[in-house]
Enzyme design. Structure first.
Site, short mmCIF file in Angstrom:
data_model
loop_
_atom_site.label_atom_id
_atom_site.label_comp_id
_atom_site.label_asym_id
_atom_site.label_seq_id
_atom_site.Cartn_x
_atom_site.Cartn_y
_atom_site.Cartn_z
N CYS A 132 0.84 -1.08 0.05
CA CYS A 132 0.10 -0.19 0.11
C CYS A 132 1.01 1.06 -0.04
CB CYS A 132 -1.05 0.01 1.19
SG CYS A 132 -2.01 1.37 1.34
N CYS A 135 -0.42 4.06 2.18
CA CYS A 135 -0.22 3.72 3.68
C CYS A 135 1.11 4.18 3.98
CB CYS A 135 -0.84 2.28 3.91
SG CYS A 135 -2.14 1.80 3.50
N ASP A 136 2.15 3.56 3.33
CA ASP A 136 3.42 3.55 3.63
C ASP A 136 4.44 4.28 3.01
OD1 ASP A 136 2.69 1.56 5.69
OD2 ASP A 136 2.84 0.05 4.25
#
Length: 314
Positions: A132, A135-136
């Site tokens: 992701c 997300c990261d």
């Protein structure tokens, strides 16, 4: 007999459980072998509203679970072996719990990221391996990273990650990409994206601090190579977790459950779908939680006998 059974305990399912429980509907929540869903494989979550310093994914999910339990949601753990949506009440058979019946069902089983299945991959999730970018990506500011994949999602993730990384290397096992021309052109015009095509990933390499490189097989030279990197993003697609439904609900060509536009209603009255199992576009914890709220409200109105066409006038 339950008023509602919620299948899945990611952000969507747990949000639905909170709303259903607060409405005194005492939902039963069925959680599989990975309670909390994909978010539990993420270390720090920094984009969920309300946590200015971030929060561990597992802690966020645990808090949501406790909140649902506080209002009266019941939890059971086990595999669902079969579901019968052909007649009401609906019937579920759950391993270790026998046959359960419900007036309504909320499906929130999510989608599982596809992995490469190579050595070093699973043990380094959260240590440099991710599925992701949104997300990261922030954690790789100023670093060199790899995106593995050849479709639109890989092009999109690579382009997004150039906001943070000093260099993004796109690795694909073939010379030809599956991505649409417009997405390919966009990626090729980005000066931060470099290409390692015709290279098949063999192994994720890591040290004490996490990922250090990706070992690949160069199909042109017939030799192994090592591409040094600080992080590896796997972008080869997701598989919606709908197998247990045995085709009883319609899906799109990718297998995601179809819902009526603007709602979480499926083609079977009393069955609702929320979260990543019906969302192949956003796949975020906050958007999943939002549809979990929608599913709970849709189910509550269904149980109260309010026709769907009258909801807009309320």
């Amino acid at each position: 007999m339950y008023k509602s059974i919620i299948i899945g305990t990611g952000p969507a399912g747990l949000t639905a459980a909170i709303y259903m429980a607060r409405a005194n509907l005492n939902p039963l929540v069925i959680e599989g072998p990975q309670p909390g869903g994909q978010l539990t494989t993420t270390t720090e979550v920094e984009n969920f509203p309300g946590f200015p310093d971030g929060i561990l994914g597992s802690e966020l999910m645990d808090n949501m679970r406790k909140q649902a339990q506080r209002f009266g949601a019941e939890f059971r753990t086990g595999w669902i072996t079969s579901v019968d949506l052909s007649q009401k009440p609906f019937t579920l058979k759950v391993e270790g719990h026998g046959e359960l019946k419900a007036e309504s069902i909320i499906v929130s089983t999510g989608a599982s990221a596809r992995y490469l299945g190579i050595p070093g991959e699973q043990e380094n999730i959260g240590r440099g391996v991710s599925t992701c970018a949104t997300c990261d990506g922030f954690f790789f500011r100023g670093k060199k990273i790899i995106v593995v994949g050849g479709g639109d999602s890989a092009m999109e993730e690579a382009h997004f990650l150039t906001r943070f990384a000093s260099e993004v290397v796109l690795v694909h096992r073939r010379e030809e990409l599956r991505a649409s021309k417009i997405m390919q052109d966009r990626a090729r015009s980005n000066p931060k994206i470099t290409w390692s095509l015709n290279r098949a990933p063999l192994e994720v390499l890591a040290g004490e601090r996490g990922v250090t490189g990706l070992k690949v097989w160069n199909n042109e030279t017939g030799q192994e190579e090592i591409i040094e990197t600080d992080g590896i993003f796997i972008a080869i697609g997701h598989t919606p977790n709908t197998g247990f439904l045995a085709g009883q609900l319609p899906t799109d060509e990718q297998g995601y459950l179809l819902v009526h536009p603007g709602t979480t209603e499926t083609d079977i009255p009393g069955v609702f779908a929320c979260g990543d199992v019906q969302d192949h576009r956003y796949r975020q914890a906050i958007s999943a939680a939002g549809t979990g709220c929608m599913a709970a409200l849709d189910a509550e109105r269904y149980l109260e006998g309010i026709p769907a066409e009258e909801v807009l006038t309320l």
